[in-house]
Every structure is written in structure tokens, then in C-alpha cells.
Enzyme design. Structure first.
Site, PDB file in Angstrom:
ATOM      1  N   ARG A 226      17.884  18.331  16.070  1.00 59.50           N
ATOM      2  CA  ARG A 226      16.976  18.478  14.933  1.00 59.50           C
ATOM      3  C   ARG A 226      17.179  19.864  14.338  1.00 59.50           C
ATOM      4  O   ARG A 226      17.423  20.835  15.055  1.00 59.50           O
ATOM      5  CB  ARG A 226      15.507  18.313  15.360  1.00 59.50           C
ATOM      6  CG  ARG A 226      15.074  16.874  15.568  1.00 59.50           C
ATOM      7  CD  ARG A 226      15.051  16.075  14.254  1.00 59.50           C
ATOM      8  NE  ARG A 226      14.635  14.690  14.423  1.00 59.50           N
ATOM      9  CZ  ARG A 226      15.458  13.649  14.528  1.00 59.50           C
ATOM     10  NH1 ARG A 226      16.770  13.828  14.509  1.00 59.50           N
ATOM     11  NH2 ARG A 226      14.963  12.421  14.639  1.00 59.50           N
ATOM     12  N   HIS A 274      23.127  13.944   8.333  1.00 55.04           N
ATOM     13  CA  HIS A 274      22.302  13.206   9.304  1.00 55.04           C
ATOM     14  C   HIS A 274      22.896  11.814   9.575  1.00 55.04           C
ATOM     15  O   HIS A 274      22.215  10.790   9.428  1.00 55.04           O
ATOM     16  CB  HIS A 274      20.853  13.089   8.832  1.00 55.04           C
ATOM     17  CG  HIS A 274      19.891  12.815   9.959  1.00 55.04           C
ATOM     18  ND1 HIS A 274      18.617  13.320  10.012  1.00 55.04           N
ATOM     19  CD2 HIS A 274      20.037  12.100  11.104  1.00 55.04           C
ATOM     20  CE1 HIS A 274      18.020  12.918  11.125  1.00 55.04           C
ATOM     21  NE2 HIS A 274      18.871  12.167  11.808  1.00 55.04           N
TER      22      HIS A 274
HETATM   23  P1  NDP Z   1      15.321  12.056  25.356  1.00 51.84           P
HETATM   24  O1  NDP Z   1      13.837  12.126  25.255  1.00 51.84           O
HETATM   25  O2  NDP Z   1      15.932  10.938  26.123  1.00 51.84           O
HETATM   26  O3  NDP Z   1      15.886  13.402  26.010  1.00 51.84           O
HETATM   27  C1  NDP Z   1      15.407  14.648  25.667  1.00 51.84           C
HETATM   28  C2  NDP Z   1      16.072  15.676  26.574  1.00 51.84           C
HETATM   29  O4  NDP Z   1      15.640  16.973  26.140  1.00 51.84           O
HETATM   30  C3  NDP Z   1      15.638  15.522  28.025  1.00 51.84           C
HETATM   31  O5  NDP Z   1      16.699  15.807  28.887  1.00 51.84           O
HETATM   32  C4  NDP Z   1      14.543  16.576  28.151  1.00 51.84           C
HETATM   33  O6  NDP Z   1      14.369  17.083  29.469  1.00 51.84           O
HETATM   34  C5  NDP Z   1      15.100  17.660  27.256  1.00 51.84           C
HETATM   35  N1  NDP Z   1      14.020  18.549  26.833  1.00 51.84           N
HETATM   36  C6  NDP Z   1      12.928  18.258  26.090  1.00 51.84           C
HETATM   37  N2  NDP Z   1      12.149  19.345  25.958  1.00 51.84           N
HETATM   38  C7  NDP Z   1      12.770  20.342  26.639  1.00 51.84           C
HETATM   39  C8  NDP Z   1      12.453  21.699  26.896  1.00 51.84           C
HETATM   40  N3  NDP Z   1      11.331  22.258  26.419  1.00 51.84           N
HETATM   41  N4  NDP Z   1      13.312  22.429  27.637  1.00 51.84           N
HETATM   42  C9  NDP Z   1      14.437  21.873  28.134  1.00 51.84           C
HETATM   43  N5  NDP Z   1      14.791  20.586  27.936  1.00 51.84           N
HETATM   44  C10 NDP Z   1      13.963  19.832  27.194  1.00 51.84           C
HETATM   45  O7  NDP Z   1      15.866  12.095  23.867  1.00 51.84           O
HETATM   46  P2  NDP Z   1      17.225  11.463  23.308  1.00 51.84           P
HETATM   47  O8  NDP Z   1      18.345  11.946  24.143  1.00 51.84           O
HETATM   48  O9  NDP Z   1      17.067   9.998  23.123  1.00 51.84           O
HETATM   49  O10 NDP Z   1      17.274  12.101  21.852  1.00 51.84           O
HETATM   50  C11 NDP Z   1      17.326  13.502  21.661  1.00 51.84           C
HETATM   51  C12 NDP Z   1      17.129  13.837  20.201  1.00 51.84           C
HETATM   52  O11 NDP Z   1      18.287  13.517  19.444  1.00 51.84           O
HETATM   53  C13 NDP Z   1      16.030  13.042  19.480  1.00 51.84           C
HETATM   54  O12 NDP Z   1      14.744  13.532  19.803  1.00 51.84           O
HETATM   55  C14 NDP Z   1      16.390  13.283  18.040  1.00 51.84           C
HETATM   56  O13 NDP Z   1      15.780  14.482  17.602  1.00 51.84           O
HETATM   57  C15 NDP Z   1      17.913  13.470  18.075  1.00 51.84           C
HETATM   58  N6  NDP Z   1      18.624  12.376  17.396  1.00 51.84           N
HETATM   59  C16 NDP Z   1      19.460  12.673  16.356  1.00 51.84           C
HETATM   60  C17 NDP Z   1      20.158  11.670  15.706  1.00 51.84           C
HETATM   61  C18 NDP Z   1      21.107  11.982  14.595  1.00 51.84           C
HETATM   62  O14 NDP Z   1      21.654  11.091  13.968  1.00 51.84           O
HETATM   63  N7  NDP Z   1      21.370  13.245  14.307  1.00 51.84           N
HETATM   64  C19 NDP Z   1      20.017  10.260  16.101  1.00 51.84           C
HETATM   65  C20 NDP Z   1      19.120  10.064  17.206  1.00 51.84           C
HETATM   66  C21 NDP Z   1      18.460  11.088  17.822  1.00 51.84           C
HETATM   67  P3  NDP Z   1      13.898  16.112  30.663  1.00 51.84           P
HETATM   68  O15 NDP Z   1      15.096  15.252  30.964  1.00 51.84           O
HETATM   69  O16 NDP Z   1      13.578  17.034  31.756  1.00 51.84           O
HETATM   70  O17 NDP Z   1      12.736  15.322  30.132  1.00 51.84           O
END
Ligand code: NDP
Length: 311
Positions: A226, A274
Site C-alpha cells: 500500500r 495498481h
Molecule cells: P495477510 O493479512 O495475509 O498478511 C499480512 C502480513 O503482514 C502478515 O505476515 C502480518 O504478520 C504482517 N504484518 C501486519 N502488520 C504487521 C506489523 N505491524 N509488523 C510486522 N508485520 C506485520 O495479507 P496479504 O498477504 O493477503 O496481503 C498483504 C497486502 O497486500 C494487502 O493488505 C494489500 O494491502 C496488498 N495487496 C496489494 C495488491 C496489489 O495489486 N498491489 C493486491 C492484493 C493485496 P503476521 O503473519 O504475524 O500476522
């Protein structure tokens, strides 16, 4: 019909592409749902939702059992005070596959310096042996559905991969860091840094001037997560000084990225609009249908959002 009423609340073009696959997936899951875009709110059992659609106020949906997001990112809906029912986000194999391809392609571009060959002048016969992936350190910030799949794919190509998450993880072949204490180490080795974190209060502005300064000299930043994960001015300053050699950006604080934005014009920035990945109608319909089946069977929903954590 006795099955659940499913309201599709997203843009009309999404309805056009998702309706057929969703009807087929619901039938396959054995759910006799009534899928429509115009159910009366107090008759709706499930809402299939995308944040840029017409629905903002969930309070009239008094019997709704769950809101099923069509997208992985939930930052535009997670804080909605009228959303009192469970919220599930999208974890779609098609979406993941697309993201793996985008990230792998852009990592390989920078790793192999493919730009040098694309822009090679006639007669420029300067053979430079390409590096091996095993000698390239890549860090993936975020090891969720998307980040872990990208990390695995890169490790499969022999990149020296690390990842960073909120909670501790063990992933074969990947050096895993977590929490605030793990971030400095994750960044310090990131010759190529891929940001695949959700946008939450804890991750907003994560890559600020201090954190960018922890990257190795000449690092590459790839951001399909993001836009607000990165402080734009800090990134531009790091690019101007060459401390960050290139940024490939798919997501932005304002989208579409305004025409005058410096990212469009900076020689060391690649902008993609995007498109890193999207939910694919066929595969995401199956995920939604499975969650509705679960709801009707009294089983726990898949991919529930932790409203406190914001993802
Ligand atoms: P998930 O919820 O599966 O994974 C999020 C990851 O981020 C987890 O490993 C989580 O840790 C980690 N995380 C969250 N907060 C923190 C923090 N404060 N400190 C450290 N690590 C953190 O999300 P997805 O993988 O499904 O998607 C990720 C993002 O990708 C989406 O939220 C979206 O913004 C973006 N996206 C972009 C697209 C594009 O076309 N550009 C398409 C689809 C998604 P933990 O494992 O410990 O929970």
C-alpha cells in the site's frame, strides 16, 4: 427459496464478471443462495463487498452473518463503525499467483539489471556476467498469504530470502524476522526490499527516513503493498542521493497517481498502476462460496479480519 440471501455490493463491472462464477461456485458448494444486488437490507444474510462500491452504512443489515470482502486489503472498511458483523478478507489462489509473478518479475529485473540490456546502444558489447540469485539478498516485509508465497517463490529461484512479520514464523529456506526488534535486521540485509504489508496504524509510514537509511547502499524498493507504507518525501530523498537505487511502485497514497506527482517523472522510479494482482472471479468466487457454506453449516469463517490489528 429457503437458502440465504446474498447481497452483491460492489461496482456493476464486478457484478458482471463475478455473478456467473459465484452462482456456479455456490451451486458446487451445495448452497441454494439467492444472489442479487437489490435485496432489502433486513433480509440479507451475507454481503459480498468491495470498498469502492455503493455500500457504506451496514446498520440496516440487521440479520447479516458476515461481510465477505472481494479484496485482500481491508483498510477502507475495517474501521467502519456500522460494521458490527464479522468481516472476512479475500485470500484467493489466483490473486496470490498474480502477485508472485509480479514480484518475481520485478525482483529479477533489478537483480539481473535487465534495463541495461533493454537500453543497450548498438555496438555496446560489454559482457558483464549476470549475478546468481544465491548471492542476492531479498527481504519481503509481510509474510501473509501474499508475502509468504512470494518469499517461497524467490527462495525457489535460490535468492537469499528473509521475511518480516508481526508474529514469529518458521518458513523453510527463509530467514524469518518479526516484531519491532526484527525490523532493523530485516532491512539491513535487504538489497531488494519488497513491501507486502497491509495498511494499518502500525504499518503506516513504516518506511520513513530512518528505516530507509537502514537499507544497504543502493537497495531497490518494490512496493505492491500500500502506498502509505512509505513516506514519499523520504523515499524521493533517498532516490535522489542514490542510497536507494530504484523504486518500483504499484500502489500510492492517491490513486490514480496525480499526473504531476514526482514519481511519474523520477528516472529511478517505475510506476505500475495498481496492477500487481487482482482477485480473479473464478477462484475468488469459490472462496466466497465456501465461506457462505461454512456460515450456513455453523462452521467458523475462513480469513476473518482481526479488527483490533486492522488486517
Ligand atoms: P495477510 O493479512 O495475509 O498478511 C499480512 C502480513 O503482514 C502478515 O505476515 C502480518 O504478520 C504482517 N504484518 C501486519 N502488520 C504487521 C506489523 N505491524 N509488523 C510486522 N508485520 C506485520 O495479507 P496479504 O498477504 O493477503 O496481503 C498483504 C497486502 O497486500 C494487502 O493488505 C494489500 O494491502 C496488498 N495487496 C496489494 C495488491 C496489489 O495489486 N498491489 C493486491 C492484493 C493485496 P503476521 O503473519 O504475524 O500476522
Amino acid at each position: 427459496m429457503n437458502g440465504p440471501n446474498v447481497l452483491f455490493a460492489a461496482r456493476p463491472d464486478r457484478w458482471d464478471e463475478t455473478r456467473g462464477p459465484l452462482e456456479a461456485a455456490l451451486a458446487e458448494a451445495g448452497v441454494a443462495a439467492d444472489l442479487a444486488t437489490d435485496h432489502a437490507p433486513d433480509t440479507v444474510d451475507y454481503i459480498v463487498y468491495a470498498p469502492n462500491g455503493p455500500l457504506q452504512d451496514f446498520s440496516p443489515f440487521t440479520r447479516c452473518k458476515a461481510v465477505l470482502n472481494l479484496w485482500a486489503g481491508v483498510e477502507d472498511v475495517v474501521d467502519n463503525p456500522t460494521l458490527t458483523m464479522p468481516l472476512a478478507r479475500m485470500v484467493d489462489p489466483g490473486l496470490t499467483e498474480g502477485m508472485v509473478e509480479y514480484v518475481t518479475a520485478h525482483v529479477l529485473r533489478h537483480h539481473l539489471n535487465i534495463d541495461a540490456d533493454i537500453t543497450r546502444k548498438p555496438g555496446d558489447w560489454t559482457p558483464v556476467t549476470p549475478p546468481l540469485a544465491r548471492d542476492r539478498k531479498v527481504t519481503v516485509l509481510g509474510l501473509g498469504a501474499l508475502g509468504s508465497a512470494c518469499a517461497r517463490a524467490l527462495a525457489g529461484l535460490n535468492f537469499d530470502v528473509a521475511g518480516w512479520s508481526r508474529s514469529p514464523k518458521t518458513l523453510p529456506g527463509i530467514t524469518c524476522f518479526h516484531g519491532d526488534e526484527g525490523l532493523a535486521d530485516a532491512l539491513a540485509r535487504a538489497e531488494i526490499c519488497v513491501a507486502l504489508l497491509p495498511l494499518t496504524p502500525a504499518t503506516e509510514d513504516l518506511l520513513d527516513a530512518d528505516r530507509l537509511a537502514r537499507l544497504p547502499e543502493g537497495a531497490v524498493v518494490i512496493n505492491p503493498g500500500r502506498g502509505a507504507l512509505i513516506v514519499e518525501d523520504a523515499l524521493l530523498a533517498a532516490l535522489d542521493e542514490g542510497r536507494v537505487s530504484h523504486a518500483t511502485m504499484d500502489v500510492f497514497r492517491t490513486e490514480p497517481l496525480p499526473q504531476k506527482h514526482p514519481f511519474w517523472h523520477h528516472p529511478s522510479v517505475t510506476v505500475t498502476p495498481h496492477i500487481a494482482s487482482v482477485s480473479r472471479p473464478e477462484s475468488c468466487a469459490k472462496v466466497i462460496a465456501e465461506n457462505i457454506r461454512r456460515g450456513e453449516a455453523g462452521e467458523p469463517f475462513l480469513h476473518l479480519v482481526d479488527r483490533q490489528a486492522g488486517y
